[in-house]
Write a protein that holds these residues in place. Structure first.
Motif, PDB file in Angstrom:
ATOM      1  N   GLU A   9       0.743  -1.276  -0.015  1.00  0.00           N
ATOM      2  CA  GLU A   9      -0.030   0.119  -0.035  1.00  0.00           C
ATOM      3  C   GLU A   9       0.636   1.279  -0.137  1.00  0.00           C
ATOM      4  N   ASP A  10       0.439   2.380  -0.597  1.00  0.00           N
ATOM      5  CA  ASP A  10       1.023   3.595  -0.501  1.00  0.00           C
ATOM      6  C   ASP A  10       0.736   4.081   0.943  1.00  0.00           C
ATOM      7  N   ILE A  11       1.833   4.030   1.734  1.00  0.00           N
ATOM      8  CA  ILE A  11       1.549   4.231   3.328  1.00  0.00           C
ATOM      9  C   ILE A  11       2.594   5.785   3.473  1.00  0.00           C
ATOM     10  N   THR A  12       2.202   6.212   4.451  1.00  0.00           N
ATOM     11  CA  THR A  12       2.888   7.415   4.963  1.00  0.00           C
ATOM     12  C   THR A  12       3.723   6.900   6.101  1.00  0.00           C
ATOM     13  N   LEU A  13       4.964   7.318   6.221  1.00  0.00           N
ATOM     14  CA  LEU A  13       5.919   6.679   7.521  1.00  0.00           C
ATOM     15  C   LEU A  13       6.154   8.061   8.373  1.00  0.00           C
ATOM     16  N   ALA A  14       5.323   9.023   8.306  1.00  0.00           N
ATOM     17  CA  ALA A  14       5.912  10.348   9.210  1.00  0.00           C
ATOM     18  C   ALA A  14       4.302  10.795   9.531  1.00  0.00           C
ATOM     19  N   THR A  15       4.263  11.751  10.490  1.00  0.00           N
ATOM     20  CA  THR A  15       3.118  12.610  10.535  1.00  0.00           C
ATOM     21  C   THR A  15       2.730  13.347   9.270  1.00  0.00           C
ATOM     22  N   VAL A  16       1.536  13.943   9.354  1.00  0.00           N
ATOM     23  CA  VAL A  16       1.280  14.646   7.934  1.00  0.00           C
ATOM     24  C   VAL A  16       1.987  15.616   7.476  1.00  0.00           C
ATOM     25  N   GLU A  17       2.375  16.498   8.760  1.00  0.00           N
ATOM     26  CA  GLU A  17       3.196  17.808   8.396  1.00  0.00           C
ATOM     27  C   GLU A  17       4.709  17.368   7.780  1.00  0.00           C
ATOM     28  N   ASN A  18       4.970  16.123   7.940  1.00  0.00           N
ATOM     29  CA  ASN A  18       6.467  15.752   7.690  1.00  0.00           C
ATOM     30  C   ASN A  18       6.311  14.765   6.305  1.00  0.00           C
ATOM     31  N   THR A  19       5.241  14.712   5.605  1.00  0.00           N
ATOM     32  CA  THR A  19       5.110  13.789   4.349  1.00  0.00           C
ATOM     33  C   THR A  19       5.631  14.582   3.177  1.00  0.00           C
ATOM     34  N   LEU A  20       6.014  13.815   1.982  1.00  0.00           N
ATOM     35  CA  LEU A  20       6.660  14.573   0.938  1.00  0.00           C
ATOM     36  C   LEU A  20       5.683  14.314   0.004  1.00  0.00           C
ATOM     37  N   LYS A  21       4.453  14.880   0.171  1.00  0.00           N
ATOM     38  CA  LYS A  21       3.263  14.942  -0.883  1.00  0.00           C
ATOM     39  C   LYS A  21       3.359  15.307  -2.171  1.00  0.00           C
ATOM     40  N   GLU A  22       4.192  16.301  -2.247  1.00  0.00           N
ATOM     41  CA  GLU A  22       4.391  16.968  -3.717  1.00  0.00           C
ATOM     42  C   GLU A  22       5.383  16.204  -4.635  1.00  0.00           C
ATOM     43  N   ALA A  23       6.002  14.951  -4.172  1.00  0.00           N
ATOM     44  CA  ALA A  23       6.938  14.223  -4.944  1.00  0.00           C
ATOM     45  C   ALA A  23       6.172  13.674  -5.841  1.00  0.00           C
ATOM     46  N   VAL A  24       6.521  13.673  -7.356  1.00  0.00           N
ATOM     47  CA  VAL A  24       5.824  12.844  -8.453  1.00  0.00           C
ATOM     48  C   VAL A  24       6.873  12.087  -9.049  1.00  0.00           C
ATOM     49  N   PHE A  25       6.332  10.523  -9.130  1.00  0.00           N
ATOM     50  CA  PHE A  25       7.095   9.609  -9.476  1.00  0.00           C
ATOM     51  C   PHE A  25       6.504   9.052 -11.028  1.00  0.00           C
ATOM     52  N   TYR A  26       7.686   8.994 -11.835  1.00  0.00           N
ATOM     53  CA  TYR A  26       7.284   8.864 -13.133  1.00  0.00           C
ATOM     54  C   TYR A  26       8.464   8.150 -14.131  1.00  0.00           C
ATOM     55  N   PRO A  27       8.188   7.379 -15.122  1.00  0.00           N
ATOM     56  CA  PRO A  27       6.908   6.562 -15.349  1.00  0.00           C
ATOM     57  C   PRO A  27       6.806   5.547 -14.357  1.00  0.00           C
ATOM     58  N   ASN A  28       5.528   5.315 -14.157  1.00  0.00           N
ATOM     59  CA  ASN A  28       5.280   4.098 -13.149  1.00  0.00           C
ATOM     60  C   ASN A  28       4.017   3.242 -13.612  1.00  0.00           C
ATOM     61  N   PRO A  29       4.320   2.151 -14.154  1.00  0.00           N
ATOM     62  CA  PRO A  29       5.523   1.204 -14.413  1.00  0.00           C
ATOM     63  C   PRO A  29       6.584   1.812 -15.056  1.00  0.00           C
ATOM     64  N   PHE A  30       7.842   1.470 -14.855  1.00  0.00           N
ATOM     65  CA  PHE A  30       8.850   1.967 -15.496  1.00  0.00           C
ATOM     66  C   PHE A  30       9.915   0.738 -15.939  1.00  0.00           C
ATOM     67  N   GLU A  31      10.629   1.211 -16.877  1.00  0.00           N
ATOM     68  CA  GLU A  31      11.824   0.095 -17.488  1.00  0.00           C
ATOM     69  C   GLU A  31      12.901  -0.039 -16.810  1.00  0.00           C
ATOM     70  N   GLU A  32      13.846   0.941 -16.952  1.00  0.00           N
ATOM     71  CA  GLU A  32      14.889   1.032 -15.994  1.00  0.00           C
ATOM     72  C   GLU A  32      15.241   2.320 -15.491  1.00  0.00           C
ATOM     73  N   LYS A  33      14.800   3.212 -15.982  1.00  0.00           N
ATOM     74  CA  LYS A  33      14.964   4.667 -15.155  1.00  0.00           C
ATOM     75  C   LYS A  33      13.579   4.960 -14.473  1.00  0.00           C
ATOM     76  N   LEU A  34      13.679   5.705 -13.361  1.00  0.00           N
ATOM     77  CA  LEU A  34      12.299   6.068 -12.718  1.00  0.00           C
ATOM     78  C   LEU A  34      12.982   7.534 -12.364  1.00  0.00           C
ATOM     79  N   PHE A  35      12.169   8.495 -12.673  1.00  0.00           N
ATOM     80  CA  PHE A  35      12.417   9.992 -12.287  1.00  0.00           C
ATOM     81  C   PHE A  35      11.379  10.406 -11.099  1.00  0.00           C
ATOM     82  N   ILE A  36      11.931  11.078 -10.191  1.00  0.00           N
ATOM     83  CA  ILE A  36      11.132  11.590  -9.155  1.00  0.00           C
ATOM     84  C   ILE A  36      11.346  13.065  -8.878  1.00  0.00           C
TER      85      ILE A  36
END
Length: 97
Positions: A9-36
């Protein structure tokens, strides 16, 4: 005895104010390169990727970045990625084609 497995599951490992919500992961699924795209520049960044059995299959540290390019030479499957950037943290499920 039977083994019951729960999907990642996509889980949060910290309190709400310490999450990194703005991070965008792509492409997902990926081949060999994943950008964040972190959304802004962070100074101390660490990335860890775990396979389904919990083994670390990738880890790296970055400094002063807002966009990460990960070269992930992994087998096809589902992985859990933990991203820490300064005082923020997030966890995402990623899929290797």
């Amino acid at each position: 005895s039977s083994i019951i497995s729960e999907p990642f599951e996509d889980i949060t490992l910290a309190t709400v104010e310490n999450t990194l919500k703005e991070a965008v992961f792509y492409p997902n699924p990926f081949e060999e390169k994943l950008f964040i795209n972190l959304g802004k520049n962070y100074h101390n960044i660490s990335v860890e990727v775990f396979d389904f059995s919990g083994r670390t299959v990738y880890q790296n540290k970055f400094n002063n970045k807002d966009l990460l390019e990960l070269q992930l030479k992994l087998n096809s499957g589902v992985y859990q990625l933990i991203l820490k950037a300064d005082d923020k943290v997030t966890s995402r499920k990623i899929l290797r084609r």
